[in-house]
Design an enzyme around this catalytic site. Sequence first.
Site, short mmCIF file in Angstrom:
data_model
loop_
_atom_site.label_atom_id
_atom_site.label_comp_id
_atom_site.label_asym_id
_atom_site.label_seq_id
_atom_site.Cartn_x
_atom_site.Cartn_y
_atom_site.Cartn_z
CG HIS A 1 -1.91 0.89 1.29
ND1 HIS A 1 -1.92 2.19 1.63
CD2 HIS A 1 -3.22 0.77 1.21
CE1 HIS A 1 -2.85 3.01 1.62
NE2 HIS A 1 -3.74 2.08 1.61
CG ASP B 1 0.61 -2.28 6.25
OD1 ASP B 1 -0.32 -2.42 7.03
OD2 ASP B 1 0.36 -1.60 5.00
CD GLN C 1 -6.64 -4.75 4.38
OE1 GLN C 1 -7.92 -5.23 5.03
NE2 GLN C 1 -6.93 -3.33 3.85
CE LYS D 1 -7.09 0.08 6.14
NZ LYS D 1 -7.77 0.42 4.73
CB CYS E 1 -3.45 3.22 -1.69
SG CYS E 1 -4.81 4.19 -1.49
C1 LIG Z 1 -2.20 -2.81 3.66
C2 LIG Z 1 -2.61 -1.55 3.95
N1 LIG Z 1 -1.80 -0.74 4.55
C3 LIG Z 1 -2.17 0.63 4.95
C4 LIG Z 1 -3.23 1.09 4.77
C5 LIG Z 1 -3.47 2.53 5.35
O1 LIG Z 1 -4.45 2.56 6.42
P1 LIG Z 1 -5.09 3.98 6.73
O2 LIG Z 1 -5.28 4.77 5.51
O3 LIG Z 1 -6.21 3.58 7.81
O4 LIG Z 1 -4.08 4.84 7.29
C6 LIG Z 1 -4.38 0.44 4.31
C7 LIG Z 1 -5.84 0.95 4.08
O5 LIG Z 1 -5.97 1.98 3.48
C8 LIG Z 1 -3.87 -0.86 4.06
O6 LIG Z 1 -5.05 -1.84 3.39
#
Ligand SMILES: Cc1ncc(COP(=O)(O)O)c(C=O)c1O
Lengths: 149, 426
Positions: free
Chosen positions: B141, B218, B221, B244, B381
Amino acid sequence: MTPSSDFATLYQELILDHAGAGEGRGETTGFQPQSHQVNPTCGDEITLGVRLIGDRIDEVRWHGHGCAISQASASLLTGLVAGSSIAEARELLARFREVMRSRGTLELDEATFGDAVALNGVSRYVARVKCAMLAWVALEDALDHAPDA
Amino acid sequence: MPSEIETVALSEADVAAIRADFPILAERVNGHRLVYLDSAATAQKPEAVLDAEREFLIRRHAAVHRGAHTLAAEATEEFEDARAAVADFIGARADETVWTTNATAAINLIAYSLSNASSSAEFGRLALGPGDEIVTTEREHHANLIPWQQLAQRTGATLRHLPVDDDGALLLDELDGVVGERTRVLAFAHVSNVTGTLAPVSELVARARAVGALVVLDACQAVPQLPFDVRALDVDFAVFSGHKLYGPGGIGVLYGRRELLEAMPPFLTGGSMITTVTMERAEFLPPPQRFEAGTQPVSQVVGLAAAVRYLRGIGMDRVAGHGRGLGERMASGLAEIPGVRVIGNGERVGLVAFDLRGVHAHDVGQFLDDRGIAVRVGHHCAQPLHRRLGLTASVRASAAVHTTDCEVDAFLAAVADAAEFFERMR
Ligand SMILES: Cc1ncc(COP(=O)(O)O)c(C=O)c1O
């Protein structure tokens, strides 16, 4: 299950046909001014070039990738602005933007916009307005960079 | 013989009971009952979370770690109890669990702390500079890519990445070549938000350990979909977002091994993270407060603790079994639709992305939306991964504890119909 009438309007045959055929789709080398635009939410992009004769738009060419709405819009724009002056194109652009942003309260008129009225359905779908606008924003940016602009 | 999934999955009656906890599922969208398959973007909230936040705001709201009136003391206690509950949920200690705004903020916290360390005498142990390498992967991401790009730019370190194959799987053959003696940080997603598949965490961690690199996981998910334990995974840092995880927006978590957090300088500075302040300088509190400058989002913290309790009540093994079953159902159903390319294969959670040949993801998404089915369209993203797969966008469906087989079947039927509807474009 048949699609809703709003959906059927959005994706009417004319839109799908234009998206498929893509009038004006092709290499833009030699077309000046040019503009490259990206829709950051989906990564869709377009490069659109204009060939001017004096202050008249002789031809528009574009290439890129995007959804049916953005491709159809680029195709319809191509036919619509060919032969018009820069000032006329800007007027079309302003009206097109106004209608697209109207949330379904305004409509393009057929006398001015011809087949492009098929895009009227887009203005009900706020999330898709940017798709329809992509080619137009590229045209606007290109014209802003026209030699005498 | 019952499969492993069936033994730990949720029964139809379980899911029906869970559905009653999510008020939004009664909503109608475009004349249809909402089918929400976008939980990977943000999960819907059960009543228990909404109630906990509301209860707190109505009866106990106050600023924490400041002031001494009764409400403030009680709110502080609740805030710290919530930290303990969330820490326990991920196998961490409370003093290793830092509140952040979301996962993005948590990764930036690490990255900025490391660059602050690079210009600090006191925290120099974690300094990065030219010759050092930061490694991420081609399927991250943007939240787990751009902060590292920026850290590399600020410090002169080099950013490298582990590439993926045509299915978006990490190329483990390349691991030893990419992660080596110069590697200081290895950052990767436990579960890809595009492929829905798991990274080989133990292999990656073992390599990082062998070369002395820090591991940043990270877990955005993973935490909502799998039993999750930072000690079992043996990572140095893990990040995720509360929204999430069926919790409120505006609250996320950074887990960091205690001795690392202690060795790290702050990123954001200001109130609530100091001991003694003069006009010239300040002494910092120990972690986690060192990283929690400013007035904290207390009701969100309370809501997140409620979300964690809610999931514990169901059981994360059953949540995982349910998700796996739905993920398989979606992936195998999609694979049967002509023109559909499912992205990624192998062990997956309840998340699948796909491409319908010749049809843009937006158009597929609009067709589904017309039937009240909410999916994500775009690059999610993850532009580099899409580029590597030869795509600009894809359609992603992600399930939750409240998702039913019936909903998955409605989704699959809608994709098949979309394929037919857009036939002329292909
Ligand atoms: C794998 C992963 N990393 C990071 C993020 C970033 O999360 P957030 O936008 O809640 O900071 C997301 C979701 O948008 C994600 O799916």
